[in-house]
Design a protein around this motif. Structure first.
Motif, PDB file in Angstrom:
ATOM      1  N   ASP A 309       3.359  40.902  47.859  1.00  9.18           N
ATOM      2  CA  ASP A 309       3.698  40.453  49.220  1.00  9.18           C
ATOM      3  C   ASP A 309       4.177  39.008  49.222  1.00  9.18           C
ATOM      4  O   ASP A 309       5.051  38.633  50.009  1.00  9.18           O
ATOM      5  CB  ASP A 309       2.482  40.600  50.137  1.00  9.18           C
ATOM      6  CG  ASP A 309       2.122  42.054  50.416  1.00  9.18           C
ATOM      7  OD1 ASP A 309       2.979  42.925  50.171  1.00  9.18           O
ATOM      8  OD2 ASP A 309       0.992  42.307  50.871  1.00  9.18           O
ATOM      9  N   GLY A 310       3.597  38.192  48.350  1.00 10.25           N
ATOM     10  CA  GLY A 310       3.986  36.781  48.297  1.00 10.25           C
ATOM     11  C   GLY A 310       5.433  36.584  47.893  1.00 10.25           C
ATOM     12  O   GLY A 310       6.165  35.809  48.522  1.00 10.25           O
ATOM     13  N   TYR A 311       5.861  37.295  46.862  1.00 14.10           N
ATOM     14  CA  TYR A 311       7.248  37.096  46.441  1.00 14.10           C
ATOM     15  C   TYR A 311       8.222  37.728  47.445  1.00 14.10           C
ATOM     16  O   TYR A 311       9.335  37.212  47.641  1.00 14.10           O
ATOM     17  CB  TYR A 311       7.456  37.605  45.011  1.00 14.10           C
ATOM     18  CG  TYR A 311       7.941  39.024  44.850  1.00 14.10           C
ATOM     19  CD1 TYR A 311       9.258  39.378  45.146  1.00 14.10           C
ATOM     20  CD2 TYR A 311       7.105  40.019  44.347  1.00 14.10           C
ATOM     21  CE1 TYR A 311       9.710  40.685  44.973  1.00 14.10           C
ATOM     22  CE2 TYR A 311       7.545  41.316  44.166  1.00 14.10           C
ATOM     23  CZ  TYR A 311       8.847  41.642  44.486  1.00 14.10           C
ATOM     24  OH  TYR A 311       9.302  42.928  44.318  1.00 14.10           O
ATOM     25  N   LEU A 312       7.815  38.830  48.080  1.00 13.62           N
ATOM     26  CA  LEU A 312       8.684  39.435  49.098  1.00 13.62           C
ATOM     27  C   LEU A 312       8.877  38.484  50.283  1.00 13.62           C
ATOM     28  O   LEU A 312       9.986  38.365  50.829  1.00 13.62           O
ATOM     29  CB  LEU A 312       8.094  40.757  49.579  1.00 13.62           C
ATOM     30  CG  LEU A 312       8.107  41.915  48.580  1.00 13.62           C
ATOM     31  CD1 LEU A 312       7.350  43.115  49.138  1.00 13.62           C
ATOM     32  CD2 LEU A 312       9.539  42.307  48.224  1.00 13.62           C
ATOM     33  N   TYR A 313       7.808  37.788  50.657  1.00 12.04           N
ATOM     34  CA  TYR A 313       7.910  36.840  51.759  1.00 12.04           C
ATOM     35  C   TYR A 313       8.774  35.640  51.363  1.00 12.04           C
ATOM     36  O   TYR A 313       9.522  35.099  52.190  1.00 12.04           O
ATOM     37  CB  TYR A 313       6.519  36.384  52.182  1.00 12.04           C
ATOM     38  CG  TYR A 313       6.512  35.509  53.408  1.00 12.04           C
ATOM     39  CD1 TYR A 313       7.130  35.918  54.585  1.00 12.04           C
ATOM     40  CD2 TYR A 313       5.893  34.267  53.393  1.00 12.04           C
ATOM     41  CE1 TYR A 313       7.136  35.116  55.715  1.00 12.04           C
ATOM     42  CE2 TYR A 313       5.882  33.460  54.518  1.00 12.04           C
ATOM     43  CZ  TYR A 313       6.504  33.884  55.669  1.00 12.04           C
ATOM     44  OH  TYR A 313       6.513  33.080  56.782  1.00 12.04           O
ATOM     45  N   ALA A 314       8.707  35.232  50.111  1.00  7.94           N
ATOM     46  CA  ALA A 314       9.562  34.143  49.628  1.00  7.94           C
ATOM     47  C   ALA A 314      11.036  34.525  49.762  1.00  7.94           C
ATOM     48  O   ALA A 314      11.864  33.708  50.188  1.00  7.94           O
ATOM     49  CB  ALA A 314       9.228  33.813  48.177  1.00  7.94           C
ATOM     50  N   GLU A 315      11.352  35.747  49.388  1.00  4.10           N
ATOM     51  CA  GLU A 315      12.739  36.203  49.516  1.00  4.10           C
ATOM     52  C   GLU A 315      13.159  36.271  50.982  1.00  4.10           C
ATOM     53  O   GLU A 315      14.290  35.889  51.328  1.00  4.10           O
ATOM     54  CB  GLU A 315      12.900  37.569  48.848  1.00  4.10           C
ATOM     55  CG  GLU A 315      12.753  37.516  47.337  1.00  4.10           C
ATOM     56  CD  GLU A 315      12.917  38.867  46.662  1.00  4.10           C
ATOM     57  OE1 GLU A 315      13.152  38.892  45.440  1.00  4.10           O
ATOM     58  OE2 GLU A 315      12.804  39.908  47.348  1.00  4.10           O
ATOM     59  N   LYS A 316      12.264  36.735  51.844  1.00  8.84           N
ATOM     60  CA  LYS A 316      12.574  36.821  53.270  1.00  8.84           C
ATOM     61  C   LYS A 316      12.867  35.434  53.843  1.00  8.84           C
ATOM     62  O   LYS A 316      13.872  35.240  54.547  1.00  8.84           O
ATOM     63  CB  LYS A 316      11.404  37.461  54.007  1.00  8.84           C
ATOM     64  CG  LYS A 316      11.575  37.548  55.529  1.00  8.84           C
ATOM     65  CD  LYS A 316      10.371  38.234  56.163  1.00  8.84           C
ATOM     66  CE  LYS A 316      10.529  38.352  57.678  1.00  8.84           C
ATOM     67  NZ  LYS A 316      10.487  37.029  58.343  1.00  8.84           N
ATOM     68  N   CYS A 317      11.999  34.466  53.550  1.00  8.54           N
ATOM     69  CA  CYS A 317      12.190  33.104  54.065  1.00  8.54           C
ATOM     70  C   CYS A 317      13.480  32.492  53.535  1.00  8.54           C
ATOM     71  O   CYS A 317      14.237  31.852  54.283  1.00  8.54           O
ATOM     72  CB  CYS A 317      11.008  32.222  53.674  1.00  8.54           C
ATOM     73  SG  CYS A 317       9.465  32.617  54.520  1.00  8.54           S
TER      74      CYS A 317
END
Length: 368
Positions: A309-317
């Motif tokens: 979830d952390g890396y997915l949120y990084a990509e989203k931001c």
């Protein structure tokens, strides 16, 4: 309503981060010397070396590692701290602004806003939350995660023998390993690009292993070692570490414009490097699951999901900020170049590992 000048605020604390990261570098170095002395590496190599760490006053991302005489050198550009601290603080402030924009209050366009609130625990005790402090300290934690990863990557070059291995290839010449391939020195033509990619993969794996072990330690001793003002749960350490390191490689990819797989490149593309780091991290947690003292409500699956979830949120931001469409899973799952270059690099490790044994101070990874 409080306005915050991001540049003024971050500049005022950057010097503290330089000092903090320097202290961490020396602490990490001494910890590895201790491990080697205890029989986890080449004991004959441990006592005669000392670390010399410094920051170069340069606004660009960059750094390098080398070994000369009995000194191990790591140099990191101040831009590593400056750029990531600014980026992360801007992100945390934006998230606060998004939250406040959903509340039924009127704000002027362009205002930088913050909030304070009191939360009562079940026992009636009150906790005060200040978004300004949370934003600043969370940005600081993310910057430390990235900086520590970079330092451990450079330590990997030194302790796994990469630097002395390079020195051996050219008599009476000291070679350094640059953070980015564009920062070339006389290492050109000493090794093939494939060999350089292999060394970089090994240093990334070293940094990933070091990071996960450090995260597990922080998780174990969360109350003593993690600032309560950041307002996160113990399991979220893995989420924010993943967010920080993925953000690092997204920014690197943008700066270097190195999305293509080329036999002449000394690094794999950033997305490929991240996928290998992600794989190593998930695999290490799976192997160490019996040693993790999980807190109430946590288990292996939750920790693994935090990382995803952390890396997915990084990509989203990142995608929202720069109008891009990065998605490491989609970029690699059916990319023939990714699989070809990664397999080639992993196979080459078995070859180059034999040569590195002579120079490595630690026991090198051997594929099963």
């Amino acid at each position: 309503m409080v306005k915050i000048d991001i540049e003024v605020m971050t500049v005022s604390i950057k010097e503290n981060f330089y000092n903090d990261i320097e202290k961490r570098a020396y602490t990490m170095y001494e910890q590895y010397k201790y491990l080697i002395e205890k029989g986890f590496g080449n004991e004959d190599e441990v006592s005669k070396y000392q670390l010399k760490f410094n920051f170069l006053n340069n606004l660009e991302l960059g750094g390098k590692a080398w070994v000369k005489n009995n000194f191990d050198y790591i140099q990191i550009n101040t831009g590593v701290i400056d750029n990531f601290l600014d980026y992360f603080y801007d992100l945390t402030k934006n998230e606060t602004n998004k939250f406040l924009s959903r509340l039924p209050f009127n704000f002027e366009e362009g205002d930088s806003t913050s909030y304070e609130m009191i939360k009562f625990n079940a026992d009636g005790t009150a906790i005060l939350y200040d978004s300004k402090i949370i934003d600043e300290k969370l940005a600081g934690l993310l910057t430390i995660f990235v900086s520590r990863f970079i330092v451990s990557h450079e330590l990997g070059h030194i302790l796994n023998g990469h630097c002395k291995f390079l020195n051996s290839k050219r008599e009476n010449s000291i070679q350094y390993i640059p953070m980015f391939s564009e920062d070339n020195n006389s290492t050109d033509n000493i090794l093939s690009p494939l060999d350089f990619r292999t060394l970089e993969m090994d240093a990334d794996a070293f940094a990933a292993t070091d990071s996960i072990k450090n995260l597990i330690m922080l998780y174990w001793k969360f109350d003593e070692n993690v600032d309560k003002d950041i307002n996160i749960k113990p399991s979220e350490l893995f989420y924010w570490w993943s967010f920080a390191i993925r953000s690092n490689f997204l920014i690197t990819q943008k700066i270097l414009n190195e999305e293509k797989y080329k036999p002449s490149k000394k690094h794999l593309p950033s997305v490929a490097r991240w996928m290998l780091i992600l794989s190593s991290s998930l695999d290490l947690i799976d192997k160490q699951v019996d040693t993790i003292n999980f807190k109430d409500g946590d288990d292996k699956q939750k920790i693994l999901q935090e990382i995803i979830d952390g890396y997915l949120y990084a990509e989203k931001c990142y995608n929202e900020r720069f109008s891009t469409f990065f998605n490491c899973y989609e970029e690699t799952k059916e990319n023939k170049d990714f699989h070809t270059f990664v397999n080639e690099t992993q196979q080459n490790w078995e070859i180059i590992r034999e040569e590195l044994d002579e120079f490595s101070r630690l026991i090198l990874y051997k594929r099963q």
